[in-house]
Design a protein around this motif. Structure first.
Motif, PDB file in Angstrom:
ATOM      1  N   LYS A 109     -15.751  -8.162 -24.535  1.00 59.47           N
ATOM      2  CA  LYS A 109     -14.630  -9.091 -24.679  1.00 59.47           C
ATOM      3  C   LYS A 109     -14.954 -10.392 -23.957  1.00 59.47           C
ATOM      4  N   GLN A 110     -14.757 -11.479 -24.670  1.00 59.92           N
ATOM      5  CA  GLN A 110     -14.970 -12.806 -24.082  1.00 59.92           C
ATOM      6  C   GLN A 110     -13.894 -13.051 -23.025  1.00 59.92           C
ATOM      7  N   LYS A 111     -14.327 -13.524 -21.847  1.00 60.72           N
ATOM      8  CA  LYS A 111     -13.396 -13.844 -20.772  1.00 60.72           C
ATOM      9  C   LYS A 111     -12.934 -15.294 -20.909  1.00 60.72           C
ATOM     10  N   ASP A 125     -18.231  -4.314 -28.340  1.00 62.33           N
ATOM     11  CA  ASP A 125     -16.980  -4.170 -27.583  1.00 62.33           C
ATOM     12  C   ASP A 125     -16.830  -5.186 -26.455  1.00 62.33           C
TER      13      ASP A 125
END
Length: 168
Positions: free
Chosen positions: A123-125, A121
């Motif tokens: 999430k790439q920033k 889960d």
């Protein structure tokens, strides 16, 4: 000759035979293989490299700034180039000592890491690239990455990860 920003050519006398030796006094660096939760993919970046006169597919890497310790460079570079922060991953391997890149040619040493995302889960920033840095990154199957990359540090870290997995 123009001033170099990252390379500092030097000469010294061999301590025993007096022969003149040439080398590059260059900043040390970090390299980090980021693997997916299922250990099947690695996050790699593609960028132009003048030594290849073309693009290279590589693990995340970066120079250690003066006064900085390698672990802080790791956190900074992974955030900048991959968009992941230290709370997003576990360090599953850290080299005990920095490794000499090419000891007959350069003073640079490389601190190597393998990171695993904590869960699916994450999430790439947004990337926070340095001025002039032009790279793109994506997830690759590790075997595919070995076929596509000619970068030594990338092959080293992927093969090391595979060996660690095999001996688990």
């Amino acid at each position: 000759m123009d001033e170099f920003k990252f390379l500092n050519p030097k000469k010294m006398k061999h301590p025993k035979n007096g022969m003149t030796l040439e080398y590059l006094d260059k900043q040390s660096a970090i390299a980090a293989l980021i693997v997916s939760v299922d250990d099947k993919k690695g996050y790699l970046v593609k960028q132009f490299r003048p030594g290849l006169m073309g693009e290279s597919l590589e693990v995340v890497a970066g120079l250690i700034d003066p006064g900085e310790v390698p672990i802080d460079t790791l956190y900074r570079e992974v955030a900048e180039e991959a968009g992941y922060y230290k709370e997003d991953y576990d360090i599953i391997y850290e080299e005990k000592q920095a490794l000499a890149i090419s000891p007959g040619y350069t003073a640079e040493k490389l601190s190597c890491y393998i990171l695993r995302l904590k869960n699916d889960d994450i999430k790439q920033k947004e990337l926070d690239l340095d001025e002039g840095e032009d790279l793109t990154g994506k997830w690759y199957d590790l075997e595919e990455a070995l076929e596509l990359s000619c970068d030594f540090k990338t092959h080293f870290l992927i093969r090391l990860f595979q060996l660690i997995q095999k001996n688990r």
